[in-house]
Design a protein around this motif. Sequence first.
Motif, PDB file in Angstrom:
ATOM      1  N   UNK A  93       0.842  -1.191   0.000  1.00  0.00           N
ATOM      2  CA  UNK A  93       0.000   0.000   0.000  1.00  0.00           C
ATOM      3  C   UNK A  93       0.876   1.240   0.000  1.00  0.00           C
ATOM      4  N   UNK A  94       0.275   2.362  -0.319  1.00  0.00           N
ATOM      5  CA  UNK A  94       0.995   3.630  -0.321  1.00  0.00           C
ATOM      6  C   UNK A  94       0.114   4.693   0.328  1.00  0.00           C
ATOM      7  N   UNK A  95       0.741   5.631   0.991  1.00  0.00           N
ATOM      8  CA  UNK A  95       0.028   6.730   1.599  1.00  0.00           C
ATOM      9  C   UNK A  95       0.742   8.028   1.220  1.00  0.00           C
ATOM     10  N   UNK A  96      -0.027   9.056   0.930  1.00  0.00           N
ATOM     11  CA  UNK A  96       0.526  10.370   0.613  1.00  0.00           C
ATOM     12  C   UNK A  96       0.163  11.352   1.725  1.00  0.00           C
ATOM     13  N   UNK A  97       1.134  12.189   2.091  1.00  0.00           N
ATOM     14  CA  UNK A  97       0.949  13.171   3.147  1.00  0.00           C
ATOM     15  C   UNK A  97       1.409  14.542   2.672  1.00  0.00           C
ATOM     16  N   UNK A  98       0.837  15.579   3.296  1.00  0.00           N
ATOM     17  CA  UNK A  98       1.393  16.925   3.164  1.00  0.00           C
ATOM     18  C   UNK A  98       1.810  17.369   4.554  1.00  0.00           C
ATOM     19  N   UNK A  99       3.029  17.899   4.646  1.00  0.00           N
ATOM     20  CA  UNK A  99       3.532  18.413   5.917  1.00  0.00           C
ATOM     21  C   UNK A  99       3.486  19.928   5.873  1.00  0.00           C
ATOM     22  N   UNK A 100       2.769  20.520   6.831  1.00  0.00           N
ATOM     23  CA  UNK A 100       2.657  21.974   6.820  1.00  0.00           C
ATOM     24  C   UNK A 100       3.834  22.612   7.565  1.00  0.00           C
ATOM     25  N   UNK A 101       3.810  23.927   7.650  1.00  0.00           N
ATOM     26  CA  UNK A 101       4.949  24.665   8.221  1.00  0.00           C
ATOM     27  C   UNK A 101       5.178  24.346   9.693  1.00  0.00           C
ATOM     28  N   UNK A 102       4.152  23.858  10.390  1.00  0.00           N
ATOM     29  CA  UNK A 102       4.321  23.513  11.798  1.00  0.00           C
ATOM     30  C   UNK A 102       4.817  22.084  11.978  1.00  0.00           C
ATOM     31  N   UNK A 103       4.872  21.354  10.874  1.00  0.00           N
ATOM     32  CA  UNK A 103       5.369  19.985  10.935  1.00  0.00           C
ATOM     33  C   UNK A 103       4.293  18.928  10.959  1.00  0.00           C
ATOM     34  N   UNK A 149      -4.739   7.141   1.089  1.00  0.00           N
ATOM     35  CA  UNK A 149      -4.232   5.808   1.353  1.00  0.00           C
ATOM     36  C   UNK A 149      -4.735   4.928   0.214  1.00  0.00           C
ATOM     37  N   UNK A 150      -3.821   4.220  -0.450  1.00  0.00           N
ATOM     38  CA  UNK A 150      -4.235   3.362  -1.554  1.00  0.00           C
ATOM     39  C   UNK A 150      -3.622   1.979  -1.422  1.00  0.00           C
ATOM     40  N   UNK A 163       5.468  20.479   2.014  1.00  0.00           N
ATOM     41  CA  UNK A 163       6.292  19.337   1.635  1.00  0.00           C
ATOM     42  C   UNK A 163       5.420  18.096   1.576  1.00  0.00           C
ATOM     43  N   UNK A 164       5.492  17.394   0.453  1.00  0.00           N
ATOM     44  CA  UNK A 164       4.671  16.211   0.225  1.00  0.00           C
ATOM     45  C   UNK A 164       5.536  14.961   0.372  1.00  0.00           C
ATOM     46  N   UNK A 165       5.027  14.030   1.129  1.00  0.00           N
ATOM     47  CA  UNK A 165       5.717  12.763   1.329  1.00  0.00           C
ATOM     48  C   UNK A 165       4.846  11.617   0.850  1.00  0.00           C
ATOM     49  N   UNK A 166       5.487  10.647   0.233  1.00  0.00           N
ATOM     50  CA  UNK A 166       4.820   9.372   0.033  1.00  0.00           C
ATOM     51  C   UNK A 166       5.438   8.392   1.024  1.00  0.00           C
ATOM     52  N   UNK A 167       4.662   7.406   1.395  1.00  0.00           N
ATOM     53  CA  UNK A 167       5.138   6.370   2.309  1.00  0.00           C
ATOM     54  C   UNK A 167       4.495   5.059   1.889  1.00  0.00           C
ATOM     55  N   UNK A 168       5.276   4.013   1.904  1.00  0.00           N
ATOM     56  CA  UNK A 168       4.763   2.733   1.419  1.00  0.00           C
ATOM     57  C   UNK A 168       5.041   1.630   2.413  1.00  0.00           C
ATOM     58  N   UNK A 169       4.163   0.640   2.365  1.00  0.00           N
ATOM     59  CA  UNK A 169       4.281  -0.497   3.261  1.00  0.00           C
ATOM     60  C   UNK A 169       4.547  -1.747   2.431  1.00  0.00           C
ATOM     61  N   UNK A 170       5.612  -2.433   2.808  1.00  0.00           N
ATOM     62  CA  UNK A 170       6.002  -3.633   2.079  1.00  0.00           C
ATOM     63  C   UNK A 170       5.207  -4.819   2.599  1.00  0.00           C
ATOM     64  N   UNK A 200      -3.051  -0.238   7.165  1.00  0.00           N
ATOM     65  CA  UNK A 200      -4.149   0.707   7.153  1.00  0.00           C
ATOM     66  C   UNK A 200      -3.597   2.117   7.292  1.00  0.00           C
ATOM     67  N   UNK A 201      -4.449   3.083   7.015  1.00  0.00           N
ATOM     68  CA  UNK A 201      -4.046   4.480   7.077  1.00  0.00           C
ATOM     69  C   UNK A 201      -3.470   4.814   8.440  1.00  0.00           C
ATOM     70  N   UNK A 202      -2.355   5.547   8.433  1.00  0.00           N
ATOM     71  CA  UNK A 202      -1.783   6.032   9.682  1.00  0.00           C
ATOM     72  C   UNK A 202      -2.102   7.517   9.829  1.00  0.00           C
ATOM     73  N   UNK A 203      -2.501   7.905  11.036  1.00  0.00           N
ATOM     74  CA  UNK A 203      -2.846   9.288  11.343  1.00  0.00           C
ATOM     75  C   UNK A 203      -1.845   9.825  12.346  1.00  0.00           C
ATOM     76  N   UNK A 204      -1.347  11.013  12.059  1.00  0.00           N
ATOM     77  CA  UNK A 204      -0.233  11.545  12.832  1.00  0.00           C
ATOM     78  C   UNK A 204      -0.651  12.615  13.827  1.00  0.00           C
ATOM     79  N   UNK A 205       0.086  12.664  14.933  1.00  0.00           N
ATOM     80  CA  UNK A 205      -0.099  13.706  15.913  1.00  0.00           C
ATOM     81  C   UNK A 205       0.621  14.977  15.509  1.00  0.00           C
TER      82      UNK A 205
END
Lengths: 111, 113
Positions: free
Chosen positions: A31-41, A48-49, A85-92, B100-105
Amino acid sequence: GDQVEQSPSALSLHEGTDSALRCNFTTTMRSVQWFRQNSRGSLISLFYLASGTKENGRLKSAFDSKERRYSTLHIRDAQLEDSGTYFCAAMQQGTGSKLSFGKGAKLTVSP
Amino acid sequence: AQTIHQWPVAEIKAVGSPLSLGCTIKGKSSPNLYWYWQATGGTLQQLFYSITVGQVESVVQLNLSASRPKDDQFILSTEKLLLSHSGFYLCAWSRTGEGDTQYFGPGTRLLVL
Protein backbone atom coordinates in the motif's frame (compact mmCIF):
# COMPACT_ATOMS: atom_id res chain seq x y z
CA GLY A 1 19.26 1.34 0.58
CA ASP A 2 16.21 3.52 0.21
CA GLN A 3 13.10 1.59 -0.71
CA VAL A 4 11.14 4.69 -1.68
CA GLU A 5 12.53 7.10 -4.29
CA GLN A 6 10.54 10.30 -4.53
CA SER A 7 10.79 12.88 -7.31
CA PRO A 8 11.14 15.73 -7.82
CA SER A 9 12.64 16.89 -4.54
CA ALA A 10 11.44 20.45 -5.10
CA LEU A 11 8.90 22.05 -7.39
CA SER A 12 7.77 25.61 -8.08
CA LEU A 13 4.37 26.24 -9.64
CA HIS A 14 2.30 29.23 -10.55
CA GLU A 15 -1.27 29.35 -9.36
CA GLY A 16 -3.63 27.54 -11.67
CA THR A 17 -1.09 25.13 -13.13
CA ASP A 18 -0.99 21.35 -12.88
CA SER A 19 1.80 19.04 -11.81
CA ALA A 20 2.61 15.57 -10.58
CA LEU A 21 4.80 13.94 -7.97
CA ARG A 22 6.03 10.41 -8.22
CA CYS A 23 7.36 7.68 -5.97
CA ASN A 24 9.17 4.63 -7.25
CA PHE A 25 9.61 1.61 -5.03
CA THR A 26 12.57 -0.72 -5.20
CA THR A 27 10.32 -3.64 -4.30
CA THR A 28 6.66 -4.61 -4.46
CA MET A 29 4.60 -2.63 -1.98
CA ARG A 30 1.28 -3.52 -0.36
CA SER A 31 0.00 0.00 0.00
CA VAL A 32 1.00 3.63 -0.32
CA GLN A 33 0.03 6.73 1.60
CA TRP A 34 0.53 10.37 0.61
CA PHE A 35 0.95 13.17 3.15
CA ARG A 36 1.39 16.92 3.16
CA GLN A 37 3.53 18.41 5.92
CA ASN A 38 2.66 21.97 6.82
CA SER A 39 4.95 24.67 8.22
CA ARG A 40 4.32 23.51 11.80
CA GLY A 41 5.37 19.99 10.94
CA SER A 42 1.96 18.35 11.10
CA LEU A 43 1.49 15.49 8.64
CA ILE A 44 -1.89 15.55 6.94
CA SER A 45 -2.96 12.30 5.34
CA LEU A 46 -4.07 12.92 1.76
CA PHE A 47 -4.60 9.42 0.40
CA TYR A 48 -4.23 5.81 1.35
CA LEU A 49 -4.23 3.36 -1.55
CA ALA A 50 -3.96 -0.39 -1.68
CA SER A 51 -4.62 -0.24 -5.44
CA GLY A 52 -6.14 1.89 -8.18
CA THR A 53 -6.81 5.60 -7.97
CA LYS A 54 -8.43 8.05 -5.58
CA GLU A 55 -9.46 11.61 -6.10
CA ASN A 56 -10.22 14.38 -3.65
CA GLY A 57 -10.93 17.81 -5.04
CA ARG A 58 -7.91 18.97 -7.01
CA LEU A 59 -5.76 16.07 -5.88
CA LYS A 60 -5.64 12.66 -7.47
CA SER A 61 -3.43 9.72 -6.60
CA ALA A 62 -2.72 6.45 -8.34
CA PHE A 63 -0.99 3.27 -7.27
CA ASP A 64 0.26 0.92 -9.95
CA SER A 65 -1.94 -2.12 -9.33
CA LYS A 66 -0.01 -4.48 -11.59
CA GLU A 67 3.61 -4.31 -10.48
CA ARG A 68 2.95 -2.25 -7.32
CA ARG A 69 6.25 -0.43 -7.88
CA TYR A 70 5.18 3.21 -8.20
CA SER A 71 2.61 5.79 -7.20
CA THR A 72 1.76 9.29 -8.38
CA LEU A 73 0.10 12.35 -6.90
CA HIS A 74 -1.43 14.83 -9.34
CA ILE A 75 -2.20 18.39 -8.34
CA ARG A 76 -4.63 20.22 -10.57
CA ASP A 77 -5.14 24.00 -10.59
CA ALA A 78 -2.51 24.61 -7.89
CA GLN A 79 -3.40 27.12 -5.18
CA LEU A 80 -1.21 29.01 -2.72
CA GLU A 81 -2.42 26.83 0.14
CA ASP A 82 -1.06 23.73 -1.61
CA SER A 83 2.47 24.84 -0.71
CA GLY A 84 4.24 22.49 1.63
CA THR A 85 6.29 19.34 1.63
CA TYR A 86 4.67 16.21 0.23
CA PHE A 87 5.72 12.76 1.33
CA CYS A 88 4.82 9.37 0.03
CA ALA A 89 5.14 6.37 2.31
CA ALA A 90 4.76 2.73 1.42
CA MET A 91 4.28 -0.50 3.26
CA GLN A 92 6.00 -3.63 2.08
CA GLN A 93 4.26 -6.98 2.12
CA GLY A 94 5.03 -9.00 5.22
CA THR A 95 6.82 -6.29 7.20
CA GLY A 96 4.16 -5.83 9.81
CA SER A 97 3.35 -2.16 9.94
CA LYS A 98 6.65 -0.67 8.80
CA LEU A 99 6.06 2.45 6.72
CA SER A 100 8.97 3.61 4.57
CA PHE A 101 8.95 7.27 3.62
CA GLY A 102 10.32 9.05 0.60
CA LYS A 103 12.56 12.07 1.09
CA GLY A 104 9.77 14.51 0.36
CA ALA A 105 8.98 17.04 -2.33
CA LYS A 106 8.89 20.71 -1.40
CA LEU A 107 6.16 22.42 -3.39
CA THR A 108 6.03 26.21 -3.65
CA VAL A 109 3.02 27.78 -5.32
CA SER A 110 3.33 31.44 -6.24
CA PRO A 111 0.83 33.99 -7.61
CA ALA B 1 -13.83 11.22 16.54
CA GLN B 2 -10.32 10.16 17.35
CA THR B 3 -7.81 12.67 18.62
CA ILE B 4 -4.09 12.27 19.11
CA HIS B 5 -2.16 14.42 21.54
CA GLN B 6 1.59 14.69 22.01
CA TRP B 7 3.51 16.29 24.83
CA PRO B 8 5.50 18.36 25.25
CA VAL B 9 5.13 20.57 22.19
CA ALA B 10 8.84 21.39 22.29
CA GLU B 11 11.86 20.73 24.46
CA ILE B 12 15.38 22.05 24.78
CA LYS B 13 17.57 19.57 26.64
CA ALA B 14 21.21 19.11 27.50
CA VAL B 15 23.33 16.28 26.16
CA GLY B 16 23.33 13.45 28.67
CA SER B 17 20.02 14.39 30.25
CA PRO B 18 16.99 12.07 30.24
CA LEU B 19 14.00 12.44 27.97
CA SER B 20 10.40 11.34 28.02
CA LEU B 21 7.94 12.13 25.23
CA GLY B 22 4.30 11.15 25.43
CA CYS B 23 1.49 10.36 23.04
CA THR B 24 -2.17 9.73 23.85
CA ILE B 25 -4.98 8.57 21.59
CA LYS B 26 -8.58 9.29 22.50
CA GLY B 27 -11.66 7.83 20.90
CA LYS B 28 -10.13 4.60 19.59
CA SER B 29 -9.65 1.39 21.50
CA SER B 30 -6.70 -0.90 20.85
CA PRO B 31 -5.04 1.18 18.14
CA ASN B 32 -1.70 0.35 16.58
CA LEU B 33 0.73 3.04 17.72
CA TYR B 34 3.95 4.29 16.12
CA TRP B 35 6.87 6.60 16.83
CA TYR B 36 8.66 8.41 14.01
CA TRP B 37 11.67 10.72 13.96
CA GLN B 38 12.45 13.41 11.45
CA ALA B 39 15.81 15.16 11.33
CA THR B 40 15.59 18.83 10.41
CA GLY B 41 14.90 19.03 6.68
CA GLY B 42 14.94 15.26 6.39
CA THR B 43 12.60 12.39 5.84
CA LEU B 44 10.68 10.42 8.43
CA GLN B 45 12.01 7.26 9.96
CA GLN B 46 9.88 4.80 11.86
CA LEU B 47 11.37 4.03 15.27
CA PHE B 48 8.88 1.80 17.09
CA TYR B 49 5.43 0.35 16.77
CA SER B 50 3.05 -1.31 19.16
CA ILE B 51 -0.04 -3.38 18.49
CA THR B 52 -1.06 -3.93 22.09
CA VAL B 53 -0.38 -2.86 25.68
CA GLY B 54 3.03 -3.88 26.93
CA GLN B 55 4.26 -4.94 23.50
CA VAL B 56 6.65 -2.75 21.52
CA GLU B 57 8.64 -3.63 18.40
CA SER B 58 11.79 -1.75 17.53
CA VAL B 59 12.40 -0.75 13.93
CA VAL B 60 15.36 1.59 14.40
CA GLN B 61 16.54 2.21 17.95
CA LEU B 62 18.76 5.30 17.81
CA ASN B 63 19.56 4.72 21.52
CA LEU B 64 15.91 5.31 22.41
CA SER B 65 13.29 3.08 23.96
CA ALA B 66 9.52 2.98 23.86
CA SER B 67 6.82 1.64 26.12
CA ARG B 68 3.07 1.26 26.00
CA PRO B 69 1.86 1.33 29.61
CA LYS B 70 -1.81 1.80 28.69
CA ASP B 71 -3.97 1.05 25.67
CA ASP B 72 -4.11 4.72 24.73
CA GLN B 73 -0.59 5.79 25.69
CA PHE B 74 2.81 5.48 23.99
CA ILE B 75 6.00 6.78 25.61
CA LEU B 76 9.38 7.44 23.98
CA SER B 77 12.35 7.82 26.28
CA THR B 78 16.05 7.68 26.86
CA GLU B 79 18.25 8.04 29.92
CA LYS B 80 20.99 9.94 28.08
CA LEU B 81 20.35 12.27 25.20
CA LEU B 82 22.77 12.64 22.32
CA LEU B 83 23.14 15.61 19.99
CA SER B 84 21.87 13.38 17.20
CA HIS B 85 18.53 13.02 18.96
CA SER B 86 17.56 16.53 17.93
CA GLY B 87 14.68 16.66 15.52
CA PHE B 88 10.94 16.26 15.27
CA TYR B 89 9.17 13.33 16.87
CA LEU B 90 5.82 12.23 15.59
CA CYS B 91 3.40 9.74 17.05
CA ALA B 92 0.85 8.02 14.82
CA TRP B 93 -1.99 5.55 15.13
CA SER B 94 -3.83 3.17 12.85
CA ARG B 95 -6.65 0.68 13.22
CA THR B 96 -5.83 -2.78 14.46
CA GLY B 97 -4.43 -5.05 11.79
CA GLU B 98 -1.86 -4.52 9.12
CA GLY B 99 -1.81 -2.09 6.28
CA ASP B 100 -4.15 0.71 7.15
CA THR B 101 -4.05 4.48 7.08
CA GLN B 102 -1.78 6.03 9.68
CA TYR B 103 -2.85 9.29 11.34
CA PHE B 104 -0.23 11.55 12.83
CA GLY B 105 -0.10 13.71 15.91
CA PRO B 106 1.12 17.32 16.00
CA GLY B 107 4.67 16.31 16.93
CA THR B 108 7.30 17.34 19.48
CA ARG B 109 10.34 19.41 18.52
CA LEU B 110 13.47 18.46 20.40
CA LEU B 111 16.70 20.40 20.46
CA VAL B 112 19.64 18.83 22.24
CA LEU B 113 22.48 21.18 23.13
